[in-house]
Design a protein around this motif. Structure first.
Motif, short mmCIF file in Angstrom:
data_model
loop_
_atom_site.label_atom_id
_atom_site.label_comp_id
_atom_site.label_asym_id
_atom_site.label_seq_id
_atom_site.Cartn_x
_atom_site.Cartn_y
_atom_site.Cartn_z
N MET A 15 21.07 -20.47 -2.78
CA MET A 15 19.64 -20.38 -3.08
C MET A 15 18.86 -21.49 -2.38
O MET A 15 17.77 -21.26 -1.85
CB MET A 15 19.43 -20.46 -4.59
CG MET A 15 19.91 -19.25 -5.36
SD MET A 15 18.83 -17.82 -5.16
CE MET A 15 17.41 -18.35 -6.11
N MET A 42 21.38 -12.94 -11.58
CA MET A 42 22.07 -14.12 -11.10
C MET A 42 22.46 -15.07 -12.24
O MET A 42 23.36 -15.90 -12.08
CB MET A 42 21.18 -14.88 -10.12
CG MET A 42 21.90 -15.97 -9.34
SD MET A 42 20.83 -16.71 -8.10
CE MET A 42 19.54 -17.41 -9.14
N GLY A 96 26.44 -20.33 -5.71
CA GLY A 96 25.18 -19.62 -5.64
C GLY A 96 23.97 -20.54 -5.60
O GLY A 96 22.97 -20.24 -4.94
N GLN A 97 24.03 -21.68 -6.29
CA GLN A 97 22.91 -22.62 -6.27
C GLN A 97 22.71 -23.21 -4.88
O GLN A 97 21.57 -23.40 -4.43
CB GLN A 97 23.16 -23.75 -7.28
CG GLN A 97 23.17 -23.30 -8.73
CD GLN A 97 21.89 -22.60 -9.14
OE1 GLN A 97 20.79 -22.97 -8.72
NE2 GLN A 97 22.01 -21.58 -9.97
N ARG A 118 28.78 -19.35 -9.45
CA ARG A 118 27.41 -19.74 -9.76
C ARG A 118 27.09 -21.11 -9.17
O ARG A 118 25.94 -21.39 -8.82
CB ARG A 118 27.17 -19.74 -11.27
CG ARG A 118 27.25 -18.39 -11.90
CD ARG A 118 26.23 -17.35 -11.48
NE ARG A 118 25.24 -17.65 -10.48
CZ ARG A 118 25.21 -17.09 -9.27
NH1 ARG A 118 26.12 -16.20 -8.90
NH2 ARG A 118 24.26 -17.40 -8.43
N SER A 148 23.77 -13.86 -4.97
CA SER A 148 22.83 -14.97 -4.79
C SER A 148 21.84 -14.69 -3.67
O SER A 148 20.63 -14.96 -3.80
CB SER A 148 23.59 -16.26 -4.50
OG SER A 148 24.43 -16.62 -5.58
#
Length: 339
Positions: free
Chosen positions: A76, A43, A72-73, A69, A128
């Motif tokens: 998460m 990741m 993706g945070q 990305r 992710s």
């Protein structure tokens, strides 16, 4: 409770851990090390070396390349609320199996990306989700069940896998891209992730009580002598998820951890492109990340031992101060032309 979270009938023989010898929790530390190596590597660390070749060939800006990305945070963060409860109920193995089924094909399919929406879907969403289901969200909850008095050390040693991905994966990924091209590099990384996750999934276990064991590897004699009081106190004073969500401290911890992850993510993603822009070769830039990751990896057991002995608040403050000061030094070095 069994590994599936279902109570066993009275008199049922408890299964033994799959490996003999030492307390099985120590095997799980190694399992968690490898799982975090794969998750954070897939990741985070492997992405930076792909920025220049993919952006150039596919005609993307660097902002477009890094957009997944950012997405993706958020993925998460949302996954965290679900994963913790499921690990408590079913254990980490089924989650890791699903995560691997999602992650490995996603890494492989990245080699066929030609449009930005495909990159966002695969890297921002699928990678992710897969990484979240095999990484620290799963393994730290599991280790917290197997270790109480030694919890800080166990989690710290396992988290060395995060830093080791920086030590190893960045130069390896850069070398694969230079040798075979970015498409083949993604395929090889997918194969490597699959090979590493097969034993991780097979060895993952939910809780020591499922096997008639006690946290920290205490024997029945040690429990009878009162050495299990620390674990009992930890359980009594712990909060349920619903209780934690009602405290303001929980949200401050989430905020602090989120800011730290942002800082780390920016450094992981942008260092190789920035250094190549400054005139360094891609491999030299990769080795800079590798070198910077070594102190992080080696000092984690020290932090773990300190957490087991001292209050976490001042230690967290020291860590945050060191991180902030380091970032300020980097900014100053860039502005002054020293970096």
């Amino acid at each position: 409770m069994s590994e599936s979270g279902i109570d066993r009938p009275p008199g049922t023989v408890r299964p033994r851990p799959p490996l003999p010898g030492a307390y099985y929790g120590y095997y799980l530390i190694a399992v968690a090390f490898v799982a975090q190596f794969v998750a954070v590597g897939a990741m985070g660390y492997v992405t930076g070396p792909f920025m220049a070749p993919m952006a150039a060939e596919l005609d993307w800006s660097r902002g477009e390349f890094t957009l997944p990305r950012t997405i993706g945070q958020f993925i998460m963060a949302c996954m965290g609320f679900l994963i913790g409860a499921k690990v408590d109920q079913y254990g980490g193995r089924p989650l890791m199996l699903i995560g691997t089924i999602v992650l490995v094909p996603s890494l492989f399919l990245t080699s066929f990306v030609t449009e930005l929406w495909q990159w966002i879907l695969i890297n921002g969403l699928m990678v992710s989700i897969g990484a979240a289901m095999i990484g620290n969200l799963v393994v730290n909850v599991t280790l917290a069940k197997w270790f109480v008095r030694l919890r800080g050390r166990a989690v710290a040693v396992a988290s060395m896998g995060v830093s080791f991905s920086g030590v190893l994966l960045v130069p390896v990924t850069t070398g694969l891209i230079e040798a075979f091209g970015w498409q083949t590099a993604w395929q090889l990384l997918a194969g490597g992730a699959l090979i590493l996750m097969i034993p991780v999934i097979s060895l993952m276990r939910r809780a020591p009580e499922d096997f008639g064991l006690h946290p920290d590897g205490l024997s029945e004699e040690q429990i009878a002598a009162g050495e299990g009081a620390y674990a009992t106190e930890d359980f009594v004073t712990s909060l349920t998820r619903a209780q934690a969500l009602q405290t303001w401290v929980f949200y401050l911890i989430v905020l602090a951890f989120g800011l730290f992850v942002i800082n780390m993510g920016v450094m992981i993603l942008q260092t190789v492109p920035y250094m190549t822009d400054a005139g360094y070769t891609a491999m030299t830039a990769a080795m800079m990340i590798s070198l910077a990751s070594i102190p992080s990896m080696l000092t984690k057991p020290v932090w773990g031992m300190m957490i087991d002995k001292f209050d976490a608040q001042p230690l967290a403050a020291i860590g945050a101060a060191l991180t902030g000061a380091s970032l300020l030094l980097i900014v100053f070095a860039v502005q002054s032309g020293q970096l």
